[in-house]
Design an enzyme around this catalytic site. Structure first.
Site, mmCIF file in Angstrom:
data_model
loop_
_atom_site.group_PDB
_atom_site.id
_atom_site.type_symbol
_atom_site.label_atom_id
_atom_site.label_comp_id
_atom_site.label_asym_id
_atom_site.label_seq_id
_atom_site.Cartn_x
_atom_site.Cartn_y
_atom_site.Cartn_z
ATOM 1 N N HIS A 9 34.561 18.726 37.106
ATOM 2 C CA HIS A 9 33.954 17.955 38.184
ATOM 3 C C HIS A 9 34.176 18.591 39.557
ATOM 4 O O HIS A 9 33.318 18.495 40.423
ATOM 5 C CB HIS A 9 34.485 16.518 38.178
ATOM 6 C CG HIS A 9 35.978 16.453 38.205
ATOM 7 N ND1 HIS A 9 36.751 16.714 37.086
ATOM 8 C CD2 HIS A 9 36.844 16.197 39.211
ATOM 9 C CE1 HIS A 9 38.026 16.601 37.404
ATOM 10 N NE2 HIS A 9 38.112 16.296 38.683
ATOM 11 N N CYS A 66 36.272 25.380 39.020
ATOM 12 C CA CYS A 66 36.960 24.097 39.132
ATOM 13 C C CYS A 66 37.264 23.926 40.625
ATOM 14 O O CYS A 66 36.744 24.681 41.439
ATOM 15 C CB CYS A 66 38.218 24.036 38.256
ATOM 16 S SG CYS A 66 39.571 25.144 38.690
ATOM 17 N N GLY A 69 39.704 27.010 41.197
ATOM 18 C CA GLY A 69 39.474 28.205 40.390
ATOM 19 C C GLY A 69 40.706 28.617 39.604
ATOM 20 O O GLY A 69 40.611 29.410 38.661
ATOM 21 N N GLY A 71 42.919 26.722 37.672
ATOM 22 C CA GLY A 71 43.023 26.160 36.326
ATOM 23 C C GLY A 71 42.098 26.821 35.329
ATOM 24 O O GLY A 71 42.510 27.175 34.216
ATOM 25 N N HIS A 99 38.032 48.110 38.573
ATOM 26 C CA HIS A 99 39.350 48.510 38.069
ATOM 27 C C HIS A 99 39.822 47.716 36.860
ATOM 28 O O HIS A 99 40.595 48.233 36.053
ATOM 29 C CB HIS A 99 40.397 48.385 39.173
ATOM 30 C CG HIS A 99 40.197 49.358 40.279
ATOM 31 N ND1 HIS A 99 41.078 49.461 41.327
ATOM 32 C CD2 HIS A 99 39.233 50.277 40.522
ATOM 33 C CE1 HIS A 99 40.664 50.395 42.166
ATOM 34 N NE2 HIS A 99 39.534 50.906 41.693
ATOM 35 N N ASN A 100 39.403 46.452 36.750
ATOM 36 C CA ASN A 100 39.946 45.583 35.709
ATOM 37 C C ASN A 100 38.923 45.168 34.665
ATOM 38 O O ASN A 100 39.274 44.461 33.722
ATOM 39 C CB ASN A 100 40.552 44.321 36.332
ATOM 40 C CG ASN A 100 41.551 44.651 37.418
ATOM 41 O OD1 ASN A 100 41.315 44.349 38.581
ATOM 42 N ND2 ASN A 100 42.645 45.297 37.060
ATOM 43 N N ARG A 133 41.098 56.252 34.161
ATOM 44 C CA ARG A 133 42.487 55.777 34.095
ATOM 45 C C ARG A 133 42.561 54.261 33.994
ATOM 46 O O ARG A 133 43.513 53.710 33.442
ATOM 47 C CB ARG A 133 43.280 56.269 35.306
ATOM 48 C CG ARG A 133 42.891 55.637 36.614
ATOM 49 C CD ARG A 133 43.694 56.235 37.773
ATOM 50 N NE ARG A 133 43.488 55.518 38.992
ATOM 51 C CZ ARG A 133 42.484 55.714 39.848
ATOM 52 N NH1 ARG A 133 41.566 56.628 39.585
ATOM 53 N NH2 ARG A 133 42.393 55.010 40.957
ATOM 54 N N ARG A 137 44.575 51.331 31.218
ATOM 55 C CA ARG A 137 45.327 50.145 31.634
ATOM 56 C C ARG A 137 44.748 48.876 31.017
ATOM 57 O O ARG A 137 45.511 47.957 30.656
ATOM 58 C CB ARG A 137 45.334 50.065 33.153
ATOM 59 C CG ARG A 137 46.129 51.230 33.741
ATOM 60 C CD ARG A 137 45.965 51.354 35.218
ATOM 61 N NE ARG A 137 46.672 52.538 35.694
ATOM 62 C CZ ARG A 137 46.314 53.220 36.756
ATOM 63 N NH1 ARG A 137 45.269 52.852 37.469
ATOM 64 N NH2 ARG A 137 47.018 54.272 37.129
#
Length: 144
Positions: A9, A66, A69, A71, A99-100, A133, A137
């Site tokens: 909500h 949410c 953000g 939770g 990067h991720n 690289r 990771r």
């Protein structure tokens, strides 16, 4: 690209705004709800369902909202194969992808105005993973 969206909500109004933008841009949307900001629902239920669709390859990316953000990002990251990034600006969104290789984006409906959230989402969707690289990771993270 298939994008799954889900919210509680506290993030429903933001999710609905973002879904409209995605539809206008030609993305295929899987909208899991909730669509009502007035009826309290449990964010882990929605985040888990969205994260499972991403992890199973039924959606290419996921966006969860949410109030803060936080939770939905925590809940989404409990699903193996999901890398959900809580982003508060475009730079964070870009880095989370470059990067991720974040495959889910978490946004706070009570912390971001709609225009800023749209810019964050667009940056996140348009940015490619650099690999190299960073791939090593990501593999380390996936092994945890």
């Amino acid at each position: 690209m298939i994008v799954v969206l889900a919210a509680d909500h506290g993030g429903a109004n933001l999710k609905n705004e973002l879904a409209a933008v995605l539809r206008d841009k030609g993305y295929k949307i899987l909208d899991l709800g909730t669509n009502d900001a007035e009826v309290s629902v449990d964010y882990p239920v929605y985040a888990k369902e969205a994260a499972l669709l991403v992890a199973e390859g039924k959606a290419d990316r996921g966006i969860v909202c949410c109030g803060s953000g936080i939770g939905v990002s925590i809940a989404s990251n409990r699903v193996r194969g999901v890398r959900c990034a809580l982003c508060m600006d475009e730079n964070m969104a870009e880095l989370s992808r470059r990067h991720n290789d974040a495959n889910m984006l978490a946004l706070g409906g009570r912390l971001l105005d709609v225009e800023k959230a749209k810019r964050i989402m667009e940056s996140w969707l348009e940015t490619k993973f650099e690999g190299g690289r960073h791939k090593r990771r990501i593999d380390m993270i996936d092994g945890i």
